[in-house]
Motif scaffolding. Structure first.
Motif, short mmCIF file in Angstrom:
data_model
loop_
_atom_site.label_atom_id
_atom_site.label_comp_id
_atom_site.label_asym_id
_atom_site.label_seq_id
_atom_site.Cartn_x
_atom_site.Cartn_y
_atom_site.Cartn_z
N LYS A 116 5.04 7.44 6.54
CA LYS A 116 4.59 6.63 5.40
C LYS A 116 3.29 7.21 4.85
CE LYS A 116 6.66 2.39 7.11
NZ LYS A 116 6.37 1.06 7.65
N VAL A 117 3.18 7.13 3.52
CA VAL A 117 1.99 7.64 2.83
C VAL A 117 1.48 6.56 1.90
CG1 VAL A 117 1.11 9.41 1.25
CG2 VAL A 117 2.89 10.00 2.91
N ALA A 118 0.17 6.35 1.90
CA ALA A 118 -0.44 5.36 1.01
C ALA A 118 -1.59 6.03 0.25
CB ALA A 118 -0.97 4.17 1.80
N PRO A 165 -3.86 0.76 12.38
CA PRO A 165 -4.26 1.12 13.75
C PRO A 165 -4.48 2.63 13.82
CG PRO A 165 -2.37 -0.34 13.77
CD PRO A 165 -2.57 0.09 12.36
N LEU A 166 -5.60 3.05 14.38
CA LEU A 166 -5.95 4.47 14.38
C LEU A 166 -4.92 5.34 15.09
CD1 LEU A 166 -9.80 4.30 15.02
CD2 LEU A 166 -8.60 4.69 12.87
N TYR A 167 -4.28 4.82 16.13
CA TYR A 167 -3.31 5.63 16.87
C TYR A 167 -2.05 5.91 16.05
CZ TYR A 167 -0.64 1.39 17.95
OH TYR A 167 0.11 0.24 17.88
N LEU A 168 -1.84 5.21 14.94
CA LEU A 168 -0.68 5.45 14.09
C LEU A 168 -0.96 6.42 12.94
CD1 LEU A 168 0.83 1.84 13.79
CD2 LEU A 168 1.58 3.72 15.27
N LEU A 169 -2.22 6.83 12.79
CA LEU A 169 -2.58 7.70 11.68
C LEU A 169 -2.41 9.17 12.04
CD1 LEU A 169 -5.79 5.96 10.30
CD2 LEU A 169 -3.42 5.68 9.59
N GLN A 170 -1.86 9.92 11.09
CA GLN A 170 -1.71 11.36 11.27
C GLN A 170 -2.92 12.08 10.67
OE1 GLN A 170 1.79 12.99 9.52
NE2 GLN A 170 1.41 15.04 10.29
N ALA A 173 -8.07 10.31 -5.13
CA ALA A 173 -7.65 9.21 -4.28
C ALA A 173 -7.90 9.52 -2.81
CB ALA A 173 -6.16 8.93 -4.48
N ILE A 174 -7.91 8.47 -2.02
CA ILE A 174 -7.84 8.59 -0.57
C ILE A 174 -6.36 8.47 -0.23
CG2 ILE A 174 -8.41 7.53 1.64
CD1 ILE A 174 -10.93 6.41 0.36
N VAL A 175 -5.83 9.42 0.51
CA VAL A 175 -4.42 9.40 0.89
C VAL A 175 -4.34 9.26 2.41
CG1 VAL A 175 -2.21 10.61 0.78
CG2 VAL A 175 -3.88 10.90 -1.06
N ILE A 176 -3.61 8.24 2.85
CA ILE A 176 -3.43 7.94 4.27
C ILE A 176 -2.03 8.38 4.69
CG2 ILE A 176 -3.47 6.12 6.03
CD1 ILE A 176 -6.13 6.36 4.52
N ALA A 212 0.83 -1.20 0.00
CA ALA A 212 0.00 0.00 0.00
C ALA A 212 0.87 1.26 0.00
CB ALA A 212 -0.92 0.00 1.21
N CYS A 213 1.96 1.22 0.74
CA CYS A 213 2.84 2.38 0.79
C CYS A 213 3.60 2.60 -0.50
CB CYS A 213 3.83 2.24 1.94
SG CYS A 213 3.02 2.35 3.55
N CYS A 214 3.75 1.55 -1.29
CA CYS A 214 4.48 1.66 -2.55
C CYS A 214 3.59 2.11 -3.70
CB CYS A 214 5.13 0.33 -2.91
SG CYS A 214 6.44 -0.12 -1.78
N LEU A 215 2.30 2.23 -3.47
CA LEU A 215 1.42 2.70 -4.54
C LEU A 215 1.86 4.09 -4.96
CD1 LEU A 215 -2.07 1.56 -3.22
CD2 LEU A 215 -0.81 0.60 -5.13
N SER A 216 1.61 4.41 -6.18
CA SER A 216 2.01 5.70 -6.72
C SER A 216 1.42 6.84 -5.92
CB SER A 216 1.54 5.81 -8.17
OG SER A 216 1.72 7.13 -8.63
#
Length: 152
Positions: free
Chosen positions: A30-32, A61-66, A21-24, A11-15
């Motif tokens: 890390k960005v997906a 995990p929600l606690y890892l999301l910015q 897009a949805i960007v995490i 997922a992180c290697c996606l363009s």
């Protein structure tokens, strides 16, 4: 667990240049990206964000999301809607002036129940009696503005 890390890596290697897009963004940098063309579905389960597409399913995990962003390309401008409408409350009524003639005016309760539908007259005005409404918070919606008010 190894499968989860593999999916996260993929997922992180996606363009990162995906349009629409949805960007995490994760706290570790890390960005997906999940392109809308993949029809991603975001759900929450056990304090995790789960993104599922036809090709993959990834858990965060929600606690890892910015932050989470929805990126839309192709929009070059937003046309500003001009409205000179004004409103005021007088003698238990809502007075609207400067509205678009014939435009609908809706009043909803905070529970989403319709409390009435009205029309702005040919002169751009409307006078709506609020006497029958009980105490509470209401939403007024027209073609050009939405606001809420409290009847006490």
């Amino acid at each position: 667990m190894r499968k989860l890390y593999t999916l996260l890596f993929l997922a992180c290697c996606l363009s990162t240049s995906a349009q629409n897009a949805i960007v995490i963004y994760q706290k570790d940098g890390k960005v997906a990206n999940f392109a809308f063309s993949e029809k991603p579905v975001a759900t929450y389960s056990d304090n995790q964000l789960v993104i599922t597409t036809a090709k993959t399913s990834v858990q965060y995990p929600l606690y890892l999301l910015q932050k989470i962003e929805f990126v839309l390309s192709g929009t070059t401008s937003v046309e500003q809607v001009k409205s000179d409408a004004k409103f005021r409350f007088t003698d238990g009524s809502l007075h609207i002036t400067g509205g678009n003639p014939g435009s609908p005016v809706y009043i909803y309760s905070m529970h989403g129940m319709s409390e009435g539908q009205y029309r702005i007259d040919d002169a751009g005005n409307a006078v709506i009696s609020l006497q029958r409404l009980s105490k509470g918070i209401y939403i007024v919606k027209t073609n050009h503005f939405t606001f809420k008010f409290t009847k006490q």
